[in-house]
Each structure stands twice: as structure tokens, then as C-alpha cells.
Design an enzyme around this catalytic site. Structure first.
Site, PDB file in Angstrom:
ATOM      1  N   SER A  24       0.858  -1.188   0.000  1.00 53.77           N
ATOM      2  CA  SER A  24       0.000   0.000   0.000  1.00 53.77           C
ATOM      3  C   SER A  24       0.895   1.240   0.000  1.00 53.77           C
ATOM      4  CB  SER A  24      -0.848  -0.010   1.277  1.00 53.77           C
ATOM      5  OG  SER A  24      -1.446   1.240   1.513  1.00 53.77           O
ATOM      6  N   TYR A  40      -3.615  -0.786  10.016  1.00 51.04           N
ATOM      7  CA  TYR A  40      -3.412  -0.970   8.574  1.00 51.04           C
ATOM      8  C   TYR A  40      -2.021  -0.466   8.177  1.00 51.04           C
ATOM      9  CZ  TYR A  40      -4.532  -0.913   3.550  1.00 51.04           C
ATOM     10  OH  TYR A  40      -4.542  -1.133   2.190  1.00 51.04           O
TER      11      TYR A  40
HETATM   12  P1  NAD Z   1     -11.671  -5.425  -1.111  1.00 52.99           P
HETATM   13  O1  NAD Z   1     -12.224  -5.200   0.248  1.00 52.99           O
HETATM   14  O2  NAD Z   1     -12.592  -5.436  -2.281  1.00 52.99           O
HETATM   15  O3  NAD Z   1     -10.851  -6.771  -1.176  1.00 52.99           O
HETATM   16  C1  NAD Z   1     -10.274  -7.387  -0.051  1.00 52.99           C
HETATM   17  C2  NAD Z   1     -10.236  -8.868  -0.325  1.00 52.99           C
HETATM   18  O4  NAD Z   1      -9.675  -9.546   0.803  1.00 52.99           O
HETATM   19  C3  NAD Z   1     -11.642  -9.434  -0.527  1.00 52.99           C
HETATM   20  O5  NAD Z   1     -11.610 -10.367  -1.555  1.00 52.99           O
HETATM   21  C4  NAD Z   1     -11.922 -10.101   0.803  1.00 52.99           C
HETATM   22  O6  NAD Z   1     -12.859 -11.156   0.700  1.00 52.99           O
HETATM   23  C5  NAD Z   1     -10.526 -10.595   1.165  1.00 52.99           C
HETATM   24  N1  NAD Z   1     -10.439 -10.894   2.581  1.00 52.99           N
HETATM   25  C6  NAD Z   1     -10.556 -10.034   3.608  1.00 52.99           C
HETATM   26  N2  NAD Z   1     -10.494 -10.700   4.766  1.00 52.99           N
HETATM   27  C7  NAD Z   1     -10.325 -12.014   4.465  1.00 52.99           C
HETATM   28  C8  NAD Z   1     -10.213 -13.192   5.228  1.00 52.99           C
HETATM   29  N3  NAD Z   1     -10.302 -13.182   6.555  1.00 52.99           N
HETATM   30  N4  NAD Z   1     -10.052 -14.365   4.578  1.00 52.99           N
HETATM   31  C9  NAD Z   1      -9.999 -14.413   3.218  1.00 52.99           C
HETATM   32  N5  NAD Z   1     -10.114 -13.319   2.443  1.00 52.99           N
HETATM   33  C10 NAD Z   1     -10.280 -12.144   3.063  1.00 52.99           C
HETATM   34  O7  NAD Z   1     -10.582  -4.294  -1.312  1.00 52.99           O
HETATM   35  P2  NAD Z   1      -9.343  -4.206  -2.322  1.00 52.99           P
HETATM   36  O8  NAD Z   1      -9.061  -2.776  -2.452  1.00 52.99           O
HETATM   37  O9  NAD Z   1      -9.558  -5.010  -3.527  1.00 52.99           O
HETATM   38  O10 NAD Z   1      -8.169  -4.831  -1.434  1.00 52.99           O
HETATM   39  C11 NAD Z   1      -7.257  -5.785  -1.926  1.00 52.99           C
HETATM   40  C12 NAD Z   1      -5.895  -5.545  -1.329  1.00 52.99           C
HETATM   41  O11 NAD Z   1      -5.396  -4.317  -1.853  1.00 52.99           O
HETATM   42  C13 NAD Z   1      -5.877  -5.399   0.186  1.00 52.99           C
HETATM   43  O12 NAD Z   1      -4.727  -6.031   0.714  1.00 52.99           O
HETATM   44  C14 NAD Z   1      -5.792  -3.901   0.371  1.00 52.99           C
HETATM   45  O13 NAD Z   1      -5.218  -3.548   1.593  1.00 52.99           O
HETATM   46  C15 NAD Z   1      -4.918  -3.521  -0.793  1.00 52.99           C
HETATM   47  N6  NAD Z   1      -4.954  -2.109  -1.176  1.00 52.99           N
HETATM   48  C16 NAD Z   1      -6.079  -1.535  -1.679  1.00 52.99           C
HETATM   49  C17 NAD Z   1      -6.031  -0.195  -2.059  1.00 52.99           C
HETATM   50  C18 NAD Z   1      -7.221   0.520  -2.643  1.00 52.99           C
HETATM   51  O14 NAD Z   1      -7.134   1.708  -2.913  1.00 52.99           O
HETATM   52  N7  NAD Z   1      -8.326  -0.129  -2.907  1.00 52.99           N
HETATM   53  C19 NAD Z   1      -4.874   0.544  -1.897  1.00 52.99           C
HETATM   54  C20 NAD Z   1      -3.745  -0.080  -1.373  1.00 52.99           C
HETATM   55  C21 NAD Z   1      -3.797  -1.405  -1.025  1.00 52.99           C
END
Ligand code: NAD
Length: 252
Positions: free
Chosen positions: A144, A157
Site C-alpha cells: 500500500s 493498517y
Molecule cells: P476489497 O475489500 O474489495 O478486497 C479485499 C479482499 O480480501 C476481498 O476479496 C476479501 O474477501 C478478502 N479478505 C478479507 N479478509 C479475508 C479473510 N479473513 N479471509 C480471506 N479473504 C479475506 O478491497 P481491495 O481494495 O480489492 O483490497 C485488496 C488488497 O489491496 C488489500 O490487501 C488492500 O489492503 C490492498 N490495497 C487496496 C487499495 C485501494 O485503494 N483499494 C490501496 C492499497 C492497497
């Protein structure tokens, strides 16, 4: 000339592949030719449909990564389904928002358990299989901007994603000579569930948009190319990097 980004014949395990960035990474790897093992808590029908459309094998593994309980089974099912694990994308992650002064132990533990603890032990279990047959592999952690910056109101986080950047470097140092590439991608601000609260807050939303040089939030599809690169032979000599895909945010 051979395409260095071709993943035909490889199997990629992607955690949290049912939504957002995880789905989009799974589809990008599938379009590059990799069979997909999607790991998640809930149904992954749409991810399956899109991967099958790309013409690759697809297996789903149901696992709640909030504890270590499913780790060994997840790796065993992935190997049974995909033959071997060539690529592991640690994408599953959660976020909790509250002022640091009020932050609860539960919001600390829940985030650390998914984002850091399960990620480490799943990586360890997958790497054991990669080392056992000597064929190596590619591990990609989804970090991130909070791997580089402090942020506000997300203490667990930020700690987890900063920790993940350090872990990426440590694992790269331990395993680079053994044929395993460990790297990370640091997405900027993408339109997914993770950022819904920010986008719903007009002040935070316009502040964020105002400092993204690209002038827009990231679309999940913007991330796939970086994942394909780090998963492919094109990245064979790339170890321990945290690659920002952020519309220029960190350059500002
Ligand atoms: P999201 O909430 O759509 O996806 C998160 C995913 O993690 C989902 O598929 C969820 O089911 C899974 N997950 C969460 N807890 C879980 C558990 N206990 N067991 C199994 N699966 C689990 O959001 P996203 O933005 O797609 O996030 C994906 C990754 O990207 C994360 O690690 C997030 O921190 C990172 N991220 C996102 C952004 C952003 O701007 N969206 C920025 C930086 C990093």
C-alpha cells in the site's frame, strides 16, 4: 522473440480473489495464460467466469484467512488443483478506521492477523512447496502507499502494510538465491470496497483526488500489468521491490 510475460502452463494462487484488486489481478494473470487458484471466504463466481473466459483452468479454495487454521489445507488444495504453485499473490486484506487515541485491540488484531500473520504463514507454506521441487516461484504481496507513508486513522493498517514491505525485503534476501522472487505492489487509491468510506466523504475524496497527478482514482484494471510483470520471467532478476502503481501519488 519469446514473450517474457507469457504465463502459459503456470499456476497462480490469488487470495481475496472474489472482489476488487484480487479479482482484477486473477483475471490479468489468467489472460497472460496462468491457471488460477482463487482463495477466499465467499463465492468467486464472477472471478471464475472471467478466468474461464480467458481459457484457463480455475479452482476455488474456500478459506477464512483471519486465522492460521486453513493455511496448510489451502496450500494442499492449491497444489492438488493446480499441479504446483508457481505464483502466489497475497492480496487478501482488511482495513479498520478510527482515531489512534481510541483504536481498539480488536481492530488491531483483526487487521494484523489477515494482512500480516496469515500472509506470512501462507507464504511460508507455499514457499516450502516451491523449494521442495526446486522449481522456485514468484511471490507478490499487495502492499500500500501506507507501506511508505503514515496516513491517518488507520494505525493497524499502516503497521501491517509497513510490516509487509519489510517482510517482502527479508523474504527476498532469504530466497532470491533459491529461485523465488518476492516482491510487492503498492496500489495507490483504487475504486474498491477498501476505499468506499473515503470516497463517501466529500472532503477526503476531493483532497485525495486533488493530489493524484494522474487526475483520477485507480481502476482495478490498472493493476494487472504490474502483477503480470512480477509474476513473469521478465522479473527473474527483480527481488525485494515495492512497486507503486499510484497515478504518481508518491512522486508528488
Ligand atoms: P476489497 O475489500 O474489495 O478486497 C479485499 C479482499 O480480501 C476481498 O476479496 C476479501 O474477501 C478478502 N479478505 C478479507 N479478509 C479475508 C479473510 N479473513 N479471509 C480471506 N479473504 C479475506 O478491497 P481491495 O481494495 O480489492 O483490497 C485488496 C488488497 O489491496 C488489500 O490487501 C488492500 O489492503 C490492498 N490495497 C487496496 C487499495 C485501494 O485503494 N483499494 C490501496 C492499497 C492497497
Amino acid at each position: 522473440m519469446k514473450n517474457p510475460f507469457d504465463l502459459t502452463g503456470k499456476t497462480a494462487v490469488v487470495t481475496g480473489a472474489n472482489t476488487g484488486l484480487g479479482r482484477s489481478i486473477a483475471v490479468a494473470l489468467a489472460e497472460a495464460g496462468a491457471g488460477i487458484v482463487a482463495v477466499g471466504r465467499s463465492a468467486m463466481d464472477e472471478t471464475e467466469r472471467l478466468c474461464r473466459e480467458a481459457g484457463v483452468a480455475f479452482h476455488a479454495v474456500q478459506a477464512d484467512l483471519s486465522s492460521l487454521e486453513p493455511i496448510e489445507r489451502t496450500v494442499a488444495e492449491a497444489v492438488a488443483g493446480g499441479g504446483r504453485i508457481d505464483i502466489l499473490v497475497n492480496n487478501a486484506g482488511i482495513i479498520r478506521r478510527a482515531d489512534a487515541i481510541d483504536f481498539s485491540e480488536k481492530d488491531w488484531d483483526d487487521v494484523m492477523n489477515v494482512n500480516l500473520k496469515s500472509t506470512f504463514f501462507l507464504t511460508q507454506a507455499a514457499a516450502r512447496t516451491m523449494l521442495a521441487d526446486g522449481l522456485g516461484g514468484k511471490i507478490i504481496n499487495i502492499a500500500s502507499l501506507l507501506s511508505f507513508q503514515g496516513g491517518i486513522r488507520i494505525p493497524s493498517y499502516t503497521a501491517s502494510k509497513s510490516g509487509l514491505a519489510g517482510l517482502t525485503r527479508l523474504l527476498a534476501c532469504e530466497w532470491a538465491a533459491k529461485g523465488i522472487n518476492v516482491n510487492a505492489i503498492a496500489p495507490g487509491y483504487f475504486v474498491t470496497n477498501n476505499t468506499e468510506a473515503l470516497r463517501d466523504d466529500p472532503k477526503r475524496s476531493s483532497e485525495i483526488l486533488g493530489r493524484i497527478p494522474a487526475g483520477r482514482w485507480g481502476d482495478p484494471g490498472d493493476l494487472g500489468g504490474a502483477a503480470v510483470f512480477l509474476a513473469s520471467a521478465a522479473a527473474d532478476y527483480v527481488h525485494g521491490i515495492v512497486l507503486p502503481v499510484d497515478g504518481g501519488w508518491l512522486a508528488r
